[in-house]
Design a protein around this motif. Structure first.
Motif, PDB file in Angstrom:
ATOM      1  N   MET A 164       0.840  -1.190   0.000  1.00  0.00           N
ATOM      2  CA  MET A 164       0.000   0.000   0.000  1.00  0.00           C
ATOM      3  C   MET A 164       0.880   1.246   0.000  1.00  0.00           C
ATOM      4  N   ASN A 165       0.537   2.161  -0.837  1.00  0.00           N
ATOM      5  CA  ASN A 165       1.307   3.399  -0.841  1.00  0.00           C
ATOM      6  C   ASN A 165       0.627   4.436   0.064  1.00  0.00           C
ATOM      7  N   LEU A 166       1.283   5.530   0.228  1.00  0.00           N
ATOM      8  CA  LEU A 166       0.814   6.573   1.147  1.00  0.00           C
ATOM      9  C   LEU A 166      -0.548   7.131   0.731  1.00  0.00           C
ATOM     10  N   GLU A 167      -0.764   7.270  -0.559  1.00  0.00           N
ATOM     11  CA  GLU A 167      -2.052   7.805  -1.037  1.00  0.00           C
ATOM     12  C   GLU A 167      -3.200   6.861  -0.700  1.00  0.00           C
ATOM     13  N   GLN A 168      -2.992   5.575  -0.848  1.00  0.00           N
ATOM     14  CA  GLN A 168      -4.018   4.586  -0.521  1.00  0.00           C
ATOM     15  C   GLN A 168      -4.305   4.576   0.982  1.00  0.00           C
ATOM     16  N   ILE A 169      -3.264   4.685   1.761  1.00  0.00           N
ATOM     17  CA  ILE A 169      -3.437   4.713   3.217  1.00  0.00           C
ATOM     18  C   ILE A 169      -4.249   5.947   3.623  1.00  0.00           C
ATOM     19  N   ASN A 170      -3.914   7.100   3.063  1.00  0.00           N
ATOM     20  CA  ASN A 170      -4.644   8.325   3.375  1.00  0.00           C
ATOM     21  C   ASN A 170      -6.109   8.229   2.957  1.00  0.00           C
ATOM     22  N   GLN A 171      -6.364   7.685   1.781  1.00  0.00           N
ATOM     23  CA  GLN A 171      -7.730   7.518   1.304  1.00  0.00           C
ATOM     24  C   GLN A 171      -8.509   6.569   2.220  1.00  0.00           C
ATOM     25  N   SER A 172      -7.859   5.501   2.620  1.00  0.00           N
ATOM     26  CA  SER A 172      -8.484   4.544   3.525  1.00  0.00           C
ATOM     27  C   SER A 172      -8.822   5.189   4.873  1.00  0.00           C
ATOM     28  N   LEU A 173      -7.890   5.985   5.386  1.00  0.00           N
ATOM     29  CA  LEU A 173      -8.130   6.667   6.663  1.00  0.00           C
ATOM     30  C   LEU A 173      -9.260   7.694   6.552  1.00  0.00           C
ATOM     31  N   LYS A 174      -9.325   8.412   5.435  1.00  0.00           N
ATOM     32  CA  LYS A 174     -10.400   9.380   5.229  1.00  0.00           C
ATOM     33  C   LYS A 174     -11.758   8.688   5.219  1.00  0.00           C
ATOM     34  N   LEU A 175     -11.834   7.543   4.526  1.00  0.00           N
ATOM     35  CA  LEU A 175     -13.091   6.789   4.492  1.00  0.00           C
ATOM     36  C   LEU A 175     -13.472   6.275   5.887  1.00  0.00           C
ATOM     37  N   THR A 176     -12.478   5.814   6.606  1.00  0.00           N
ATOM     38  CA  THR A 176     -12.731   5.326   7.966  1.00  0.00           C
ATOM     39  C   THR A 176     -13.250   6.453   8.843  1.00  0.00           C
ATOM     40  N   ILE A 177     -12.624   7.615   8.753  1.00  0.00           N
ATOM     41  CA  ILE A 177     -13.069   8.768   9.542  1.00  0.00           C
ATOM     42  C   ILE A 177     -14.491   9.158   9.146  1.00  0.00           C
ATOM     43  N   GLN A 178     -14.774   9.165   7.858  1.00  0.00           N
ATOM     44  CA  GLN A 178     -16.112   9.509   7.377  1.00  0.00           C
ATOM     45  C   GLN A 178     -17.152   8.528   7.924  1.00  0.00           C
ATOM     46  N   GLU A 179     -16.836   7.246   7.896  1.00  0.00           N
ATOM     47  CA  GLU A 179     -17.750   6.230   8.432  1.00  0.00           C
ATOM     48  C   GLU A 179     -17.970   6.421   9.930  1.00  0.00           C
ATOM     49  N   LEU A 180     -16.902   6.712  10.650  1.00  0.00           N
ATOM     50  CA  LEU A 180     -17.018   6.926  12.094  1.00  0.00           C
ATOM     51  C   LEU A 180     -17.855   8.156  12.412  1.00  0.00           C
ATOM     52  N   VAL A 181     -17.682   9.221  11.652  1.00  0.00           N
ATOM     53  CA  VAL A 181     -18.464  10.438  11.856  1.00  0.00           C
ATOM     54  C   VAL A 181     -19.939  10.162  11.592  1.00  0.00           C
ATOM     55  N   THR A 182     -20.230   9.439  10.528  1.00  0.00           N
ATOM     56  CA  THR A 182     -21.616   9.092  10.207  1.00  0.00           C
ATOM     57  C   THR A 182     -22.227   8.234  11.309  1.00  0.00           C
ATOM     58  N   LYS A 183     -21.480   7.243  11.769  1.00  0.00           N
ATOM     59  CA  LYS A 183     -21.983   6.369  12.829  1.00  0.00           C
ATOM     60  C   LYS A 183     -22.208   7.153  14.121  1.00  0.00           C
ATOM     61  N   LEU A 184     -21.282   8.023  14.456  1.00  0.00           N
ATOM     62  CA  LEU A 184     -21.422   8.849  15.655  1.00  0.00           C
ATOM     63  C   LEU A 184     -22.644   9.743  15.545  1.00  0.00           C
ATOM     64  N   SER A 185     -22.840  10.338  14.394  1.00  0.00           N
ATOM     65  CA  SER A 185     -24.002  11.199  14.171  1.00  0.00           C
ATOM     66  C   SER A 185     -25.302  10.412  14.350  1.00  0.00           C
ATOM     67  N   ASP A 186     -25.350   9.223  13.779  1.00  0.00           N
ATOM     68  CA  ASP A 186     -26.537   8.367  13.923  1.00  0.00           C
ATOM     69  C   ASP A 186     -26.785   8.005  15.382  1.00  0.00           C
ATOM     70  N   GLU A 187     -25.732   7.670  16.096  1.00  0.00           N
ATOM     71  CA  GLU A 187     -25.861   7.292  17.507  1.00  0.00           C
ATOM     72  C   GLU A 187     -26.335   8.473  18.361  1.00  0.00           C
ATOM     73  N   ILE A 188     -25.813   9.651  18.093  1.00  0.00           N
ATOM     74  CA  ILE A 188     -26.223  10.840  18.844  1.00  0.00           C
ATOM     75  C   ILE A 188     -27.689  11.157  18.566  1.00  0.00           C
ATOM     76  N   THR A 189     -28.101  11.047  17.303  1.00  0.00           N
ATOM     77  CA  THR A 189     -29.498  11.285  16.944  1.00  0.00           C
ATOM     78  C   THR A 189     -30.414  10.298  17.667  1.00  0.00           C
ATOM     79  N   ALA A 190     -30.039   9.039  17.663  1.00  0.00           N
ATOM     80  CA  ALA A 190     -30.841   8.020  18.352  1.00  0.00           C
ATOM     81  C   ALA A 190     -30.910   8.306  19.848  1.00  0.00           C
TER      82      ALA A 190
END
Length: 68
Positions: free
Chosen positions: A1-27
């Motif tokens: 894995m190169n640095l760009e792939q790692i960064n993209q993967s981390l961005k997606l992970t952060i986005q998923e976590l933010v979405t999940k957190l938002s859903d949990e707070i709403t609930a």
């Protein structure tokens, strides 16, 4: 894995976590609102029960007879 792939993967992970957190707070907030509503309803029912109990006691209290 190169640095760009790692960064993209981390961005997606952060986005998923933010979405999940938002859903949990709403609930959580919806549950908190429902809890407050049910608590208010319970308070009204307790008050009504007390009023009905008092009315029943007055209605079923034997009349005091004069001269006894």
């Amino acid at each position: 894995m190169n640095l760009e792939q790692i960064n993209q993967s981390l961005k997606l992970t952060i986005q998923e976590l933010v979405t999940k957190l938002s859903d949990e707070i709403t609930a959580k907030n919806l549950i908190a609102i429902q809890l407050v509503e049910k608590d208010e309803e319970l308070s009204l029912l307790r008050k009504e029960k007390q009023e009905l109990t008092e009315l029943l006691e007055v209605q079923t209290k034997p009349e005091e007879r004069k001269g006894e």
